[in-house]
Design a protein around this motif. Structure first.
Motif, PDB file in Angstrom:
ATOM      1  N   CYS A 158       0.935  -1.225  -0.039  1.00 53.67           N
ATOM      2  CA  CYS A 158       0.091  -0.072  -0.013  1.00 53.67           C
ATOM      3  C   CYS A 158       0.834   1.445   0.022  1.00 53.67           C
ATOM      4  CB  CYS A 158      -0.983   0.021   1.267  1.00 53.67           C
ATOM      5  SG  CYS A 158      -2.047  -1.485   1.460  1.00 53.67           S
ATOM      6  N   PRO A 159       0.461   2.248  -0.371  1.00 55.52           N
ATOM      7  CA  PRO A 159       1.379   3.690  -0.664  1.00 55.52           C
ATOM      8  C   PRO A 159       1.375   4.354   0.583  1.00 55.52           C
ATOM      9  CG  PRO A 159      -0.710   3.912  -1.514  1.00 55.52           C
ATOM     10  CD  PRO A 159      -0.776   2.415  -1.449  1.00 55.52           C
ATOM     11  N   ASN A 160       0.375   4.019   1.468  1.00 55.76           N
ATOM     12  CA  ASN A 160       0.528   4.558   2.810  1.00 55.76           C
ATOM     13  C   ASN A 160       0.453   3.752   3.994  1.00 55.76           C
ATOM     14  OD1 ASN A 160      -2.103   3.552   2.350  1.00 55.76           O
ATOM     15  ND2 ASN A 160      -2.913   5.249   3.692  1.00 55.76           N
ATOM     16  N   GLN A 161       1.641   2.639   3.659  1.00 51.60           N
ATOM     17  CA  GLN A 161       1.886   1.738   4.822  1.00 51.60           C
ATOM     18  C   GLN A 161       3.205   1.808   5.414  1.00 51.60           C
ATOM     19  OE1 GLN A 161       1.957  -2.187   2.876  1.00 51.60           O
ATOM     20  NE2 GLN A 161       4.209  -1.847   2.261  1.00 51.60           N
ATOM     21  N   GLY A 162       3.168   1.476   6.783  1.00 55.44           N
ATOM     22  CA  GLY A 162       4.487   1.595   7.501  1.00 55.44           C
ATOM     23  C   GLY A 162       4.681   0.758   8.434  1.00 55.44           C
ATOM     24  N   LEU A 163       5.848   0.556   9.175  1.00 52.43           N
ATOM     25  CA  LEU A 163       6.304  -0.504  10.219  1.00 52.43           C
ATOM     26  C   LEU A 163       6.395   0.321  11.510  1.00 52.43           C
ATOM     27  CD1 LEU A 163       7.101  -3.589  10.916  1.00 52.43           C
ATOM     28  CD2 LEU A 163       9.468  -2.767  10.156  1.00 52.43           C
ATOM     29  N   LEU A 164       5.666  -0.137  12.537  1.00 49.89           N
ATOM     30  CA  LEU A 164       6.064   0.555  13.741  1.00 49.89           C
ATOM     31  C   LEU A 164       6.764  -0.407  14.539  1.00 49.89           C
ATOM     32  CD1 LEU A 164       6.041   2.582  15.931  1.00 49.89           C
ATOM     33  CD2 LEU A 164       3.953   1.323  16.697  1.00 49.89           C
ATOM     34  N   VAL A 165       8.082  -0.117  15.025  1.00 50.21           N
ATOM     35  CA  VAL A 165       8.812  -0.786  15.808  1.00 50.21           C
ATOM     36  C   VAL A 165       8.910  -0.477  17.170  1.00 50.21           C
ATOM     37  CG1 VAL A 165      11.446  -1.621  16.135  1.00 50.21           C
ATOM     38  CG2 VAL A 165      10.474  -1.338  13.750  1.00 50.21           C
ATOM     39  N   ASP A 166       8.804  -1.358  18.147  1.00 50.67           N
ATOM     40  CA  ASP A 166       8.887  -1.007  19.542  1.00 50.67           C
ATOM     41  C   ASP A 166      10.095  -1.598  19.935  1.00 50.67           C
ATOM     42  OD1 ASP A 166       8.578  -1.167  22.321  1.00 50.67           O
ATOM     43  OD2 ASP A 166       6.408  -0.765  22.255  1.00 50.67           O
ATOM     44  N   THR A 167      10.847  -1.135  20.482  1.00 53.40           N
ATOM     45  CA  THR A 167      12.156  -1.681  21.299  1.00 53.40           C
ATOM     46  C   THR A 167      11.986  -2.949  22.001  1.00 53.40           C
ATOM     47  OG1 THR A 167      12.550  -0.032  23.042  1.00 53.40           O
ATOM     48  CG2 THR A 167      13.569   0.333  20.969  1.00 53.40           C
ATOM     49  N   LEU A 168      10.729  -2.748  22.799  1.00 49.88           N
ATOM     50  CA  LEU A 168      10.388  -3.818  23.590  1.00 49.88           C
ATOM     51  C   LEU A 168      10.304  -5.280  23.033  1.00 49.88           C
ATOM     52  CD1 LEU A 168       9.808  -4.552  26.853  1.00 49.88           C
ATOM     53  CD2 LEU A 168       7.516  -4.143  26.320  1.00 49.88           C
ATOM     54  N   TYR A 169       9.637  -5.050  21.977  1.00 49.33           N
ATOM     55  CA  TYR A 169       9.219  -6.320  21.137  1.00 49.33           C
ATOM     56  C   TYR A 169      10.264  -6.751  20.625  1.00 49.33           C
ATOM     57  CZ  TYR A 169       4.617  -4.730  22.469  1.00 49.33           C
ATOM     58  OH  TYR A 169       3.498  -4.577  22.955  1.00 49.33           O
ATOM     59  N   MET A 170      11.220  -5.926  19.954  1.00 45.03           N
ATOM     60  CA  MET A 170      12.237  -6.525  19.384  1.00 45.03           C
ATOM     61  C   MET A 170      13.426  -7.192  20.331  1.00 45.03           C
ATOM     62  SD  MET A 170      12.693  -5.425  16.193  1.00 45.03           S
ATOM     63  CE  MET A 170      14.427  -5.427  15.610  1.00 45.03           C
ATOM     64  N   HIS A 171      13.159  -6.769  21.614  1.00 44.18           N
ATOM     65  CA  HIS A 171      14.094  -7.401  22.645  1.00 44.18           C
ATOM     66  C   HIS A 171      13.464  -8.749  23.032  1.00 44.18           C
ATOM     67  CE1 HIS A 171      16.623  -7.303  26.202  1.00 44.18           C
ATOM     68  NE2 HIS A 171      15.687  -7.474  27.240  1.00 44.18           N
ATOM     69  N   PHE A 172      12.034  -8.785  23.141  1.00 50.15           N
ATOM     70  CA  PHE A 172      11.480  -9.928  23.564  1.00 50.15           C
ATOM     71  C   PHE A 172      11.850 -10.971  22.513  1.00 50.15           C
ATOM     72  CE2 PHE A 172       7.531  -7.920  26.128  1.00 50.15           C
ATOM     73  CZ  PHE A 172       8.509  -8.102  27.034  1.00 50.15           C
ATOM     74  N   ASN A 173      11.922 -10.684  21.396  1.00 48.89           N
ATOM     75  CA  ASN A 173      12.060 -11.696  20.058  1.00 48.89           C
ATOM     76  C   ASN A 173      13.647 -11.748  19.927  1.00 48.89           C
ATOM     77  OD1 ASN A 173       9.353 -12.072  19.155  1.00 48.89           O
ATOM     78  ND2 ASN A 173       9.508 -10.164  18.346  1.00 48.89           N
ATOM     79  N   LYS A 174      14.382 -11.276  20.764  1.00 49.88           N
ATOM     80  CA  LYS A 174      16.095 -11.207  20.662  1.00 49.88           C
ATOM     81  C   LYS A 174      16.437 -11.191  19.360  1.00 49.88           C
ATOM     82  CE  LYS A 174      16.227 -13.078  25.034  1.00 49.88           C
ATOM     83  NZ  LYS A 174      16.585 -12.338  26.009  1.00 49.88           N
ATOM     84  N   CYS A 175      15.796  -9.989  18.611  1.00 49.67           N
ATOM     85  CA  CYS A 175      16.323  -9.525  17.372  1.00 49.67           C
ATOM     86  C   CYS A 175      17.016  -8.395  17.589  1.00 49.67           C
ATOM     87  CB  CYS A 175      14.848  -9.204  16.632  1.00 49.67           C
ATOM     88  SG  CYS A 175      15.145  -8.675  14.965  1.00 49.67           S
ATOM     89  N   PRO A 176      18.194  -8.214  17.065  1.00 49.88           N
ATOM     90  CA  PRO A 176      19.000  -6.927  17.134  1.00 49.88           C
ATOM     91  C   PRO A 176      18.335  -5.803  16.248  1.00 49.88           C
ATOM     92  CG  PRO A 176      19.916  -8.749  15.709  1.00 49.88           C
ATOM     93  CD  PRO A 176      18.945  -9.368  16.344  1.00 49.88           C
ATOM     94  N   LEU A 177      18.546  -4.763  16.776  1.00 48.80           N
ATOM     95  CA  LEU A 177      17.936  -3.520  16.238  1.00 48.80           C
ATOM     96  C   LEU A 177      18.683  -3.289  15.066  1.00 48.80           C
ATOM     97  CD1 LEU A 177      17.817  -0.989  19.107  1.00 48.80           C
ATOM     98  CD2 LEU A 177      15.695  -1.958  17.894  1.00 48.80           C
ATOM     99  N   PHE A 178      19.723  -3.687  14.848  1.00 51.83           N
ATOM    100  CA  PHE A 178      20.429  -3.633  13.337  1.00 51.83           C
ATOM    101  C   PHE A 178      19.695  -4.534  12.414  1.00 51.83           C
ATOM    102  CE2 PHE A 178      24.877  -2.145  14.741  1.00 51.83           C
ATOM    103  CZ  PHE A 178      24.899  -1.255  13.646  1.00 51.83           C
ATOM    104  N   ALA A 179      18.866  -5.370  12.637  1.00 54.64           N
ATOM    105  CA  ALA A 179      18.047  -6.103  11.588  1.00 54.64           C
ATOM    106  C   ALA A 179      17.095  -5.042  10.766  1.00 54.64           C
ATOM    107  CB  ALA A 179      17.237  -7.032  12.447  1.00 54.64           C
ATOM    108  N   LEU A 180      16.874  -3.920  11.539  1.00 49.62           N
ATOM    109  CA  LEU A 180      16.035  -3.054  11.095  1.00 49.62           C
ATOM    110  C   LEU A 180      16.730  -2.223   9.655  1.00 49.62           C
ATOM    111  CD1 LEU A 180      14.561  -1.149  13.930  1.00 49.62           C
ATOM    112  CD2 LEU A 180      13.673  -2.692  12.552  1.00 49.62           C
ATOM    113  N   GLU A 181      18.103  -2.392   9.409  1.00 51.58           N
ATOM    114  CA  GLU A 181      18.830  -1.855   8.309  1.00 51.58           C
ATOM    115  C   GLU A 181      18.303  -2.482   7.144  1.00 51.58           C
ATOM    116  OE1 GLU A 181      23.414  -0.965   8.040  1.00 51.58           O
ATOM    117  OE2 GLU A 181      23.050  -2.611   8.570  1.00 51.58           O
ATOM    118  N   ARG A 182      17.777  -3.554   7.023  1.00 50.57           N
ATOM    119  CA  ARG A 182      17.248  -4.197   5.782  1.00 50.57           C
ATOM    120  C   ARG A 182      15.774  -3.751   5.484  1.00 50.57           C
ATOM    121  NH1 ARG A 182      13.970  -8.443   6.903  1.00 50.57           N
ATOM    122  NH2 ARG A 182      14.197  -9.449   8.926  1.00 50.57           N
TER     123      ARG A 182
END
Length: 281
Positions: A158-182
């Protein structure tokens, strides 16, 4: 200098005009309103899109200089008609919001097509109001990971779509914030920030922490340095419910502490965190 927004869940139970006053007194530049009630305990007994409430909110914003980045929460749920979000979209746009938070709470695992369809429909409904729909991945929701959210966005397109990142949920998933680079940079319009300890969480513990016991930035184990590297100018919405601190300090002081801690982390210096840990006078 960043823009910092006071999210509703940091001061739950207040009305939008009250939230504006708290945000201004605590030093925030923005407020993020809950204009779509979720039917949970503690929400104010008002219709947040009532014209009188919106007029009072606009008046408070004009008097304090507080602006609005986003409103919440457009849930993807089989019992919710997306058309019901239209009053909130209209009110949010009137308050100056450009972003809306969305998350999926369906009950089966093979419903990817349904989620894409509903998300696309919500985006279409929001587009005439100049609003972007930002899909979030609470770690205990149907879309619990960054990869699951990205897949939905890639399919929806969609032309008006986005992704909201919450640092808490990245932390819960053990997903490094550097993953947002892609992730396409145009998808990320603002971030939710808070901190948490580095422990193994059960689902029930995730829910409890997310709703009632988040930590000030710098108190826990999250490494926020990546945010300054990848998103040096992005607005930060502080979503930091902490029932114990709100009860002992009051909403205004809790909100002020949230902002001071965030500024210490994202703008340099550690005095606030040291004070909280009892390491400085």
């Amino acid at each position: 200098m960043r823009d910092y927004s006071l999210a509703y869940l940091t001061v739950p139970g207040v009305t939008p005009p009250e939230q504006v006053e708290i945000a201004a007194k605590a030093g925030f530049s923005h407020a993020s309103f809950r204009l779509i009630h979720l039917g949970v305990a503690g929400e104010p007994d008002i219709n947040p899109t009532d014209p009188a409430i919106i007029r009072a909110t606009k008046k408070a914003m004009q008097e304090t200089g507080i602006r609005c980045i986003d409103v919440e929460l457009a849930k993807i749920h089989r019992d919710i008609d997306p058309d019901s979000f239209l009053p909130a979209f209209e009110a949010g746009a009137e308050l100056g919001a450009t972003q809306v938070i969305c998350s999926a709470w369906t009950d089966v695992r093979n419903d990817r097509g349904y989620i894409v369809e509903q998300f696309s429909r919500i985006c279409s409904l929001a587009e005439p109001f100049g609003l972007t729909i930002n899909l979030e991945f609470p770690a205990f929701s149907r879309l619990a990971t960054l990869d699951e959210c990205v897949e939905i966005l890639e399919l929806a397109g969609c032309p008006n779509q986005g992704l909201l990142v919450d640092t808490l949920y990245m932390h819960f998933n053990k997903c490094p914030l550097f993953a947002l680079e892609r992730v396409p940079s145009e998808w990320i319009n603002f971030l939710h920030v808070c901190d948490a300890d580095d422990v193994a969480y059960t689902k029930d513990e995730m829910i409890r922490i997310a709703r009632d016991a988040r930590l000030y930035p710098g108190e826990g184990a999250i490494d926020f340095s990546v945010i300054n590297y990848l998103f040096p100018d992005l607005p930060l919405s502080i979503e930091l419910p902490n029932a114990e601190r709100s009860a002992s300090l009051g909403h205004e002081q809790h909100a002020r502490n949230c902002l001071e801690a965030a500024k210490a982390v994202f703008e340099g210096g550690s005095q606030f965190v040291d004070q909280q840990n009892g390491l400085a006078g």
